[in-house]
Structure formats: structure tokens, C-alpha cells
Design an enzyme around this catalytic site. Structure first.
Site, PDB file in Angstrom:
ATOM      1  N   ILE A  77      98.470  92.686  71.523  1.00  0.00           N
ATOM      2  CA  ILE A  77      98.638  92.277  72.725  1.00  0.00           C
ATOM      3  C   ILE A  77      97.079  91.841  73.254  1.00  0.00           C
ATOM      4  CG2 ILE A  77      98.121  92.561  74.777  1.00  0.00           C
ATOM      5  CD1 ILE A  77     101.222  93.826  74.545  1.00  0.00           C
ATOM      6  N   CYS A  78      97.051  90.664  73.260  1.00  0.00           N
ATOM      7  CA  CYS A  78      95.023  90.237  73.402  1.00  0.00           C
ATOM      8  C   CYS A  78      94.428  91.067  74.740  1.00  0.00           C
ATOM      9  CB  CYS A  78      95.265  88.922  74.284  1.00  0.00           C
ATOM     10  SG  CYS A  78      93.240  88.352  74.405  1.00  0.00           S
ATOM     11  N   VAL A  79      93.472  91.967  74.672  1.00  0.00           N
ATOM     12  CA  VAL A  79      93.373  93.003  75.168  1.00  0.00           C
ATOM     13  C   VAL A  79      92.641  92.413  76.713  1.00  0.00           C
ATOM     14  CG1 VAL A  79      90.581  93.145  74.218  1.00  0.00           C
ATOM     15  CG2 VAL A  79      91.691  94.810  76.159  1.00  0.00           C
TER      16      VAL A  79
END
Lengths: 130, 118
Positions: A77-79
């Protein structure tokens, strides 16, 4: 073939996250390998363990989480997308002094570099939700 | 090294697509990949100079377009027909770009390893 998948569409208002899941299942069934699934923009909501689906509707978050665990997929998941939308693991929750973490099992939080890495190490990168 | 091509098709404000695409371009450049950054459809508005998004409490993410050169992103294109449809010319734009036709766009896509449309 080695495939990576990027999902960007919202799991609650767009079909794309379900389409991506069906695609991944079909790819594995056909003997392909999934190098990584990268969740970006609204698709990071899939990583929340706190969503509640109506009883007569599919819980797509749970379906993805189960799928990732079953096949031990690398699910990132993109931070930047996640923090904006309140998807936090324990370390981010404590770093930003938030009352709770909510990242579902199977997902990792990391950066866009993981998507570039997926591009470099896959024969195909397929996007869902744009 | 792979060739990563980005099609930015949304206006700079109103949705986060433009910023999401720009972030992917910059990440790809940091990893020293060959990047094609193509503005088309409503995306060409991102290139226009003089945005003042403070008025809508938005950040001027398109200011970062100026930094593309520093990141080594040199292949920046605008689809010519998208500019023409909107009565825009190169003189309206904040950074130098190369114009491309639909046929050239097709060949850029064809020669790319990964294409991302946002």
C-alpha cells in the site's frame, strides 16, 4: 509470465478493485506468477481492517486480505496515499500519535519505489482503476 | 533499464490524478528509468503557466513540473490535438514540451515496457 498489478480505484465506489482481484485469481489459475500488487490512491482503502460491508454485499477488503494471505502475495500500500486516507500500521500510528492502527493482515505499507521495482521485475504491469 | 510511459489525462485540480501521475514519474526518474511523460486530453491544462490554486486552498503541485529536468525527465510531450482543441499553444505553457500526434503517441506506447494512464 511474471505479472504485477496496480490498483487505483476506490473499492467502495468503483468496480476496479473487484476486477483486479478477479484478474489476479485468473492469472494464478492460468499458471502465471504475481510479483506484487501495488495499491495506490483510493485503492489503499482496501487495506483498512475497519470497513463494514452491508450483510448482502461482498466485503471486498476481506476478500483481498484473504486472497493475499492464501497465496502469500506481496501486497504493498502506498504510504503517501495511505496516510492521507487514514490507513495506518502500528509504526505509522505511533509516529503520528494517532489513537489506533487499522492496516489489515497481509498488507504492507511502503513507497512508490516498490511500484517501480515491480515494473523492473515483471513481464507485464496491469493497472485497474484509472 | 525499462521505458515507463505515463499518460496524464486529467486537469491539475479537482481530482488527485495529476499529482498521482507526477509522483509516479518522479519515482521512476529517481530509479533512473527511461520516462516518457505525456500530457493529453484535460491533462494539458497542467502545463499552462500562471495557476494560482491558493484561491481554492489547493497546493500548486504543478510547480514541480519545473523540477522534471533536474530529475532527468527529458521526454515530455503534449498531444497536439488536445492543445488545439483547447485553443492552447506552446506559448501558454510553463515548461518546454514536444508536440506529438496520435500516430506518434501510438508509437511511444508501442515502444514502452509499461504504460500508466492516470
Amino acid at each position: 509470465m511474471i505479472i504485477s498489478v496496480m490498483v487505483t480505484g476506490s473499492p467502495v465506489s468503483q468496480q476496479s478493485a473487484q476486477t483486479a482481484l478477479s484478474f489476479c485469481q485468473a492469472a494464478l489459475s492460468a499458471g502465471h506468477q504475481i510479483y506484487r500488487v501495488f495499491f495506490y490512491e483510493d485503492a489503499v482503502q482496501l487495506g483498512s481492517a475497519l470497513n463494514v460491508a452491508p450483510q448482502d454485499e461482498r466485503n471486498l477488503n476481506a476478500a483481498w486480505s484473504e486472497f493475499i494471505k492464501q497465496y502469500q502475495l506481496d501486497a504493498v500500500i502506498c504510504v503517501a496515499s495511505a496516510l492521507k486516507r487514514g490507513i495506518l500500521n502500528d509504526s505509522e500510528a505511533s509516529r503520528y500519535q494517532k489513537p489506533a492502527a487499522n492496516l489489515a493482515e497481509g498488507f504492507d505499507i511502503s513507497g512508490l519505489g516498490q511500484w517501480v521495482d515491480a515494473c523492473l521485475n515483471s513481464d507485464r504491469v496491469v493497472s485497474f482503476g484509472a | 533499464m525499462k521505458t515507463l510511459t505515463f499518460l496524464s489525462r486529467h486537469a491539475p485540480f479537482g481530482t488527485s490524478n495529476a499529482k498521482a501521475c507526477l509522483d509516479m514519474v518522479l519515482a521512476s526518474a529517481v530509479f533512473e528509468q527511461q520516462v516518457n511523460y505525456i500530457f493529453m486530453d484535460e491533462g494539458v491544462w497542467q502545463l499552462v503557466r500562471g495557476h494560482e490554486p491558493a484561491g481554492i486552498h489547493a497546493k500548486n503541485t504543478m510547480a514541480a513540473l519545473q523540477a522534471l529536468e533536474l530529475y532527468g525527465v527529458e521526454n515530455i510531450f503534449a498531444l497536439e490535438e488536445s492543445l488545439t482543441e483547447r485553443n492552447l499553444t506552446l506559448a501558454h505553457l510553463q515548461i518546454p514540451v514536444r508536440l506529438c500526434t496520435r500516430a506518434e503517441l501510438s508509437s511511444l506506447i508501442k515502444t514502452s515496457d509499461v504504460v500508466t494512464a492516470l
